[in-house]
Design a protein around this motif. Structure first.
Motif, PDB file in Angstrom:
ATOM      1  N   PHE A 314      49.206 -54.574 -39.408  1.00 55.92           N
ATOM      2  CA  PHE A 314      48.668 -53.330 -39.947  1.00 55.92           C
ATOM      3  C   PHE A 314      47.173 -53.481 -40.204  1.00 55.92           C
ATOM      4  CE2 PHE A 314      47.424 -50.770 -43.586  1.00 55.92           C
ATOM      5  CZ  PHE A 314      47.829 -49.512 -43.185  1.00 55.92           C
ATOM      6  N   GLN A 315      46.401 -52.464 -39.822  1.00 56.02           N
ATOM      7  CA  GLN A 315      44.964 -52.479 -40.043  1.00 56.02           C
ATOM      8  C   GLN A 315      44.504 -51.095 -40.485  1.00 56.02           C
ATOM      9  OE1 GLN A 315      43.079 -53.819 -36.436  1.00 56.02           O
ATOM     10  NE2 GLN A 315      43.302 -55.969 -36.969  1.00 56.02           N
ATOM     11  N   LEU A 316      43.567 -51.088 -41.438  1.00 57.44           N
ATOM     12  CA  LEU A 316      42.929 -49.841 -41.847  1.00 57.44           C
ATOM     13  C   LEU A 316      41.644 -49.657 -41.055  1.00 57.44           C
ATOM     14  CD1 LEU A 316      43.208 -49.693 -45.740  1.00 57.44           C
ATOM     15  CD2 LEU A 316      44.328 -48.219 -44.092  1.00 57.44           C
ATOM     16  N   ARG A 317      41.339 -48.400 -40.721  1.00 60.60           N
ATOM     17  CA  ARG A 317      40.100 -48.071 -40.011  1.00 60.60           C
ATOM     18  C   ARG A 317      39.416 -46.916 -40.738  1.00 60.60           C
ATOM     19  NH1 ARG A 317      43.762 -49.753 -36.366  1.00 60.60           N
ATOM     20  NH2 ARG A 317      43.068 -51.351 -34.899  1.00 60.60           N
ATOM     21  N   PRO A 318      38.774 -47.222 -41.873  1.00 54.45           N
ATOM     22  CA  PRO A 318      38.133 -46.143 -42.627  1.00 54.45           C
ATOM     23  C   PRO A 318      36.921 -45.581 -41.905  1.00 54.45           C
ATOM     24  CG  PRO A 318      37.644 -48.277 -43.604  1.00 54.45           C
ATOM     25  CD  PRO A 318      38.629 -48.533 -42.512  1.00 54.45           C
ATOM     26  N   CYS A 319      36.715 -44.301 -42.049  1.00 50.57           N
ATOM     27  CA  CYS A 319      35.548 -43.626 -41.503  1.00 50.57           C
ATOM     28  C   CYS A 319      35.262 -42.408 -42.377  1.00 50.57           C
ATOM     29  CB  CYS A 319      35.760 -43.215 -40.045  1.00 50.57           C
ATOM     30  SG  CYS A 319      37.107 -42.045 -39.806  1.00 50.57           S
ATOM     31  N   GLU A 320      34.058 -41.872 -42.248  1.00 51.98           N
ATOM     32  CA  GLU A 320      33.693 -40.702 -43.032  1.00 51.98           C
ATOM     33  C   GLU A 320      34.387 -39.467 -42.463  1.00 51.98           C
ATOM     34  OE1 GLU A 320      29.524 -40.334 -43.318  1.00 51.98           O
ATOM     35  OE2 GLU A 320      29.290 -42.061 -44.649  1.00 51.98           O
ATOM     36  N   VAL A 353      36.347 -33.773 -56.196  1.00 47.52           N
ATOM     37  CA  VAL A 353      36.574 -34.434 -54.906  1.00 47.52           C
ATOM     38  C   VAL A 353      35.412 -34.088 -53.970  1.00 47.52           C
ATOM     39  CG1 VAL A 353      38.095 -34.652 -52.918  1.00 47.52           C
ATOM     40  CG2 VAL A 353      39.062 -34.347 -55.203  1.00 47.52           C
ATOM     41  N   PRO A 354      34.649 -35.096 -53.498  1.00 44.08           N
ATOM     42  CA  PRO A 354      33.522 -34.799 -52.606  1.00 44.08           C
ATOM     43  C   PRO A 354      33.995 -34.167 -51.296  1.00 44.08           C
ATOM     44  CG  PRO A 354      33.398 -37.046 -53.453  1.00 44.08           C
ATOM     45  CD  PRO A 354      34.756 -36.525 -53.812  1.00 44.08           C
ATOM     46  N   ALA A 355      33.070 -33.478 -50.648  1.00 48.22           N
ATOM     47  CA  ALA A 355      33.407 -32.837 -49.382  1.00 48.22           C
ATOM     48  C   ALA A 355      33.732 -33.869 -48.312  1.00 48.22           C
ATOM     49  CB  ALA A 355      32.257 -31.941 -48.923  1.00 48.22           C
ATOM     50  N   VAL A 356      32.985 -34.993 -48.283  1.00 47.73           N
ATOM     51  CA  VAL A 356      33.175 -36.041 -47.278  1.00 47.73           C
ATOM     52  C   VAL A 356      33.331 -37.371 -48.005  1.00 47.73           C
ATOM     53  CG1 VAL A 356      32.187 -37.224 -45.289  1.00 47.73           C
ATOM     54  CG2 VAL A 356      31.810 -34.768 -45.584  1.00 47.73           C
ATOM     55  N   MET A 357      34.326 -38.151 -47.576  1.00 45.37           N
ATOM     56  CA  MET A 357      34.544 -39.467 -48.162  1.00 45.37           C
ATOM     57  C   MET A 357      34.864 -40.478 -47.065  1.00 45.37           C
ATOM     58  SD  MET A 357      36.600 -38.839 -51.731  1.00 45.37           S
ATOM     59  CE  MET A 357      36.028 -40.435 -52.321  1.00 45.37           C
ATOM     60  N   LEU A 358      34.787 -41.743 -47.436  1.00 46.12           N
ATOM     61  CA  LEU A 358      35.063 -42.833 -46.498  1.00 46.12           C
ATOM     62  C   LEU A 358      36.487 -43.322 -46.730  1.00 46.12           C
ATOM     63  CD1 LEU A 358      33.727 -44.689 -44.335  1.00 46.12           C
ATOM     64  CD2 LEU A 358      33.202 -46.272 -46.192  1.00 46.12           C
ATOM     65  N   GLU A 393      38.118 -45.092 -57.479  1.00 46.06           N
ATOM     66  CA  GLU A 393      37.932 -45.309 -56.046  1.00 46.06           C
ATOM     67  C   GLU A 393      39.161 -44.895 -55.252  1.00 46.06           C
ATOM     68  OE1 GLU A 393      36.901 -49.371 -55.534  1.00 46.06           O
ATOM     69  OE2 GLU A 393      34.892 -49.155 -56.407  1.00 46.06           O
ATOM     70  N   HIS A 394      39.938 -43.972 -55.791  1.00 46.91           N
ATOM     71  CA  HIS A 394      41.148 -43.508 -55.118  1.00 46.91           C
ATOM     72  C   HIS A 394      41.180 -41.980 -55.091  1.00 46.91           C
ATOM     73  CE1 HIS A 394      42.362 -47.621 -56.142  1.00 46.91           C
ATOM     74  NE2 HIS A 394      43.242 -47.539 -55.172  1.00 46.91           N
ATOM     75  N   VAL A 395      41.625 -41.449 -53.970  1.00 42.46           N
ATOM     76  CA  VAL A 395      41.999 -40.040 -53.893  1.00 42.46           C
ATOM     77  C   VAL A 395      43.469 -39.954 -54.286  1.00 42.46           C
ATOM     78  CG1 VAL A 395      42.375 -38.088 -52.354  1.00 42.46           C
ATOM     79  CG2 VAL A 395      40.298 -39.428 -52.157  1.00 42.46           C
ATOM     80  N   ALA A 468      36.044 -44.170 -50.616  1.00 38.81           N
ATOM     81  CA  ALA A 468      34.705 -44.426 -51.153  1.00 38.81           C
ATOM     82  C   ALA A 468      33.820 -43.221 -50.868  1.00 38.81           C
ATOM     83  CB  ALA A 468      34.115 -45.689 -50.527  1.00 38.81           C
ATOM     84  N   PRO A 469      32.795 -43.010 -51.675  1.00 35.93           N
ATOM     85  CA  PRO A 469      31.876 -41.893 -51.412  1.00 35.93           C
ATOM     86  C   PRO A 469      31.175 -42.060 -50.076  1.00 35.93           C
ATOM     87  CG  PRO A 469      31.573 -42.786 -53.627  1.00 35.93           C
ATOM     88  CD  PRO A 469      32.468 -43.735 -52.902  1.00 35.93           C
ATOM     89  N   SER A 470      30.802 -40.946 -49.495  1.00 32.68           N
ATOM     90  CA  SER A 470      30.106 -40.973 -48.214  1.00 32.68           C
ATOM     91  C   SER A 470      28.745 -41.624 -48.368  1.00 32.68           C
ATOM     92  CB  SER A 470      29.952 -39.549 -47.675  1.00 32.68           C
ATOM     93  OG  SER A 470      29.131 -39.537 -46.530  1.00 32.68           O
ATOM     94  N   LEU A 471      28.349 -42.387 -47.340  1.00 32.92           N
ATOM     95  CA  LEU A 471      27.027 -43.014 -47.350  1.00 32.92           C
ATOM     96  C   LEU A 471      25.924 -41.997 -47.112  1.00 32.92           C
ATOM     97  CD1 LEU A 471      27.870 -46.250 -45.313  1.00 32.92           C
ATOM     98  CD2 LEU A 471      27.861 -45.926 -47.797  1.00 32.92           C
TER      99      LEU A 471
END
Length: 761
Positions: A314-320, A353-358, A393-395, A468-471
């Motif tokens: 199992f692998q996570l692939r976080p992205c914005e 909740v921000p509009a965009v998150m990682l 750090e959680h939704v 995480a918050p968007s960069l």
């Protein structure tokens, strides 16, 4: 050379010189060397020294007395009486002192001899006890010289090898087979006995023999046959499990490929049929086909995810990624199921909740689909309500249903694989993998899936997904509905609750009522604020038209009237001024749709089916029965070379591209693909190919196309969704990798993008 022989050579080199007096040498195991000496000789030496010292003292005392007597006699004869008496007294005193010291020394030496004797006895007793313990435990105890010859051994060795006296023999001569282990001077020794082969854990240490002072090898060995057999069985079981896991993974990958290929044809053909003129009944049948097809795709994905997690890959692939559109798309996808059962589904997203998150969007979408789908499935009346907030750090997504609830026993096993709660009819509706996979995904990601339920009171699932918050900088929300005063006339339930909270979160005010009598009381009195919008649920539209619409507070022409309806309950025509409504909203709501309609920028929505978007558009929806066609590429149509060995999928992709204006040439294997690219005919602008076709290996063919002169972009369509394969294909030169069944709009969009990039280059 055997291991004992190697040890002998090393020891001879190490102990070539005798140790000096600076201290006793130590053997390899940290044990004392020369300090281990025989206690018997020490006792004898101490006793002899005590006797010699006493004898010497007696002789000296006698000589002193004799000398004193001679001095006294001589002095008297010579008339030196005083001097003679003095010297005689001194001699006698000296003799007494000498005798006294001799006696004390003898006593001390006697005590030392006794102590030496006690230590010798203790050593002998300890050795006897140790030997008895080794015999009871059936341990081998052996002493060998540096050349490997046995000096002495206990009876256990004789019993095992069947030799009465092995003294003088080497280990190889009595049949011992040494196998080195990871630790130095440790071996596994196989001994052939009359009862069969036994394995002993063997340990060598080097010491000096107390009796001779020579270096010898002291060996102790214990029977570990059962332990080694158990270890071997565990290793065989581990390898077998790995092979079975690999076989299962290959089987699932193969089955997935074989299922996805016809599924791609089914869903693709249903999309093409949807482009034609259909009756309302035919549209319903088509929607059922598509819904069943997507459910089957989800089942295949669940099985593959379960296998991946079980195998530890199992692998996570976080992205914005935007949070709200993801939540809204999942709710919309499941809303037809809820509406078919007569229940509601509503979603509210907190303002924090921000509009965009990682975060890993596909994984969260999968978890939401499983958990919300499970809630819809087990809720016969009422509805399902979602609330999303940010906690550190959680939704955190809370899914609450009004279903029958669960017992403590059902709650304990609901997250186990192939387990389901509910009645028999509900259990037949799935595999019982969805919640198990969701819980494992969140646990592997560092989140959690928890449940709180009470029988007869419904259930609440809480999803915690790391985010995480968007960069990138994100503009702050400034209350887009500030100044809006909304009257909501809708039944109590998750949909109206979510709508009211969303309006208030966006800066507006909302008064929600579900009964005509309550609305009449407000209308007869004074409204606390001037209304800008009235939202009427279609289920109460008749009551509103008969009892409320004519009242002055609701009849103000400046007040916008919005019709709220399920997508399955609206017709193809627009609600016109004859019915008194200015705009549409469809449950479940998108936040953007709500803002655009209440701000007066939009007044309608596009026709959608059970899984399409509901974002509003400026114009009225089309009144005919033909669904809009996919957009054509922005640039002039190009030539596409399609390589597909499945005729159904080939016809599907060809029809889709042809309708979009592309010229398509089809081939059925890799040799034909390479031949078409190298022929004299018109060169294609793009290649779309399957990765598994006759006549070659997919990676090599893609690498050859990408490395050729005037290379064209390659889109790979594959039923294999393994990330490692996709990365390999990209590394080989593929411009894009898509999993079957590919959504037609997505495929056409990717083709248009690559075509445009090809022209710009």
């Amino acid at each position: 050379m055997s291991e004992p022989a190697k040890l002998q050579d090393r020891l001879r080199a190490e102990f070539a010189e005798e140790p000096n007096d600076g201290g006793a040498p130590r053997n390899e195991g940290g044990e004392p060397g020369e300090g281990v000496r025989a206690a018997g000789p020490s006792v004898d030496v101490a006793g002899q020294a005590s006797f010699d010292q006493a004898f010497t003292s007696a002789i000296v005392a006698g000589l002193t007395l004799l000398s004193a007597g001679l001095v006294l006699v001589t002095g008297i004869l010579q008339d030196f009486h005083i001097a003679a008496f003095s010297l005689g007294t001194i001699g006698i005193a000296g003799a007494i002192l000498v005798v006294r010291n001799g006696l004390h020394s003898a006593q001390r030496n006697g005590r030392r001899a006794e102590q030496h004797h006690d230590r010798h006895w203790e050593q002998n007793e300890t050795a006897a006890v140790t030997a008895a313990i080794h015999d009871i435990l059936r341990d081998i105890v052996m002493v060998r010289s540096l050349d490997g010859r046995i000096l002495r051994a206990n009876a256990v060795l004789s019993d095992l090898v069947g030799i009465v006296d092995p003294t003088g023999l080497s280990c190889s001569e009595i049949g011992l087979d040494f196998r080195s282990q990871a630790l130095p001077y440790h071996y596994d020794v196989e001994i052939t006995t009359p009862g069969g082969a036994r394995i002993y854990a063997w340990h060598d240490i080097t010491i000096r023999d107390p009796s001779t002072g020579e270096l010898v090898i002291h060996s102790i060995a214990r029977d570990v046959t059962e332990e080694r057999r158990a270890e071997n069985e565990r290793e065989i079981a581990r390898r077998r499990a790995e092979m079975e896991s690999e076989t299962k993974s290959r089987l699932l990958a193969t089955v997935s490929h074989e299922i996805r290929t016809p599924l791609s044809g089914i869903l693709g053909m249903s999309h093409l049929i949807g482009q034609t003129r259909l009756t309302a009944e035919q549209k319903n049948y088509l929607a059922g086909i598509r819904q069943s097809g997507h459910a089957l795709v989800q089942l295949v994905d669940d099985l593959l995810d379960f296998s991946t997690i079980e195998a530890g890959r199992f692998q996570l692939r976080p992205c914005e990624e935007p949070v709200r559109p993801l939540l809204e798309s999942v709710v919309e996808m499941l809303s037809p199921r809820a509406h078919e059962k007569g229940i509601e589904i509503g979603s509210f997203v907190s303002a924090d909740v921000p509009a965009v998150m990682l975060f890993d969007g596909p994984r969260l979408r999968q978890v939401l689909y499983n958990v919300i789908g499970n809630a819809v499935k087990f809720t016969p009346t009422g509805g399902v309500y979602l609330e999303t907030a940010l906690d550190g750090e959680h939704v955190v997504v809370t899914v609450t249903d009004s279903g029958p609830g669960m017992t403590a026993e059902e709650q304990a096993r609901v997250f186990e694989a192939f387990e389901q709660a509910g009645g028999v009819s509900q259990r037949r509706g799935g595999t019982g993998l969805g919640l198990a996979i969701s819980a494992r995904i969140l646990r592997e990601a560092g989140g959690a899936l928890t449940l709180a339920s009470e029988l007869g009171r419904g259930s609440t699932f809480t999803i915690r997904m790391p985010a995480a918050p968007s960069l990138a900088p994100v503009s702050a929300r400034s209350g887009p509905l500030r100044g809006s005063a909304v009257f909501l006339f809708a039944p109590e339930g998750p949909a109206s609750r979510a709508l009211k909270r969303t309006i208030e979160t966006l800066g507006g005010t909302c008064r929600h009522l579900a009964e005509v009598n309550e609305a009449l009381e407000i209308a007869k009195g004074a409204v606390a604020f001037p209304l800008t919008d009235i939202i009427v649920d279609n289920r109460l539209s008749g009551d509103f038209r008969r009892e409320l619409a004519h009242l002055p507070v609701f009849a103000d022409p400046r007040t916008r009237r919005v019709y709220l309806v399920n997508p399955e309950e609206r017709t193809g025509r627009a609600i016109g001024n004859g019915e008194g409504y200015d705009a549409w909203l469809i449950r479940p709501l998108r936040e953007r749709s709500l803002i655009e309609v209440l701000r007066g920028r939009m007044k309608g929505i596009e026709i959608r089916d059970a899984i399409n978007d509901n974002r509003p558009v400026l114009s009225e929806p089309p009144t005919d029965d033909v669904a809009p066609r996919p957009p054509r590429p922005q640039r002039p149509a190009g030539r596409v070379l399609l390589a597909e060995d499945d005729p159904i999928n080939a016809m599907l992709v060809r029809s889709m591209l042809s309708k979009a204006g592309f010229a398509v040439e089809c081939v059925e294997d890799f040799p034909a693909l390479l031949s078409a690219l190298g022929g004299d005919g018109p060169r294609p602008d793009m290649v779309i190919t399957d990765v598994g076709m006759p006549g070659g290996e997919g990676r090599e063919v893609i690498r050859a196309i990408a490395s050729a002169e005037n290379a064209v972009p390659v889109i790979v369509l594959t039923a294999d969704r393994r990330p490692a394969l996709h990365q390999d294909l990209i590394a080989c030169g593929a411009a894009c990798v898509m999993v079957k069944p590919a959504e037609p709009p997505v495929l056409l969009s990717e083709v248009s993008r690559l075509m445009a990039a090809q022209v710009s280059n």
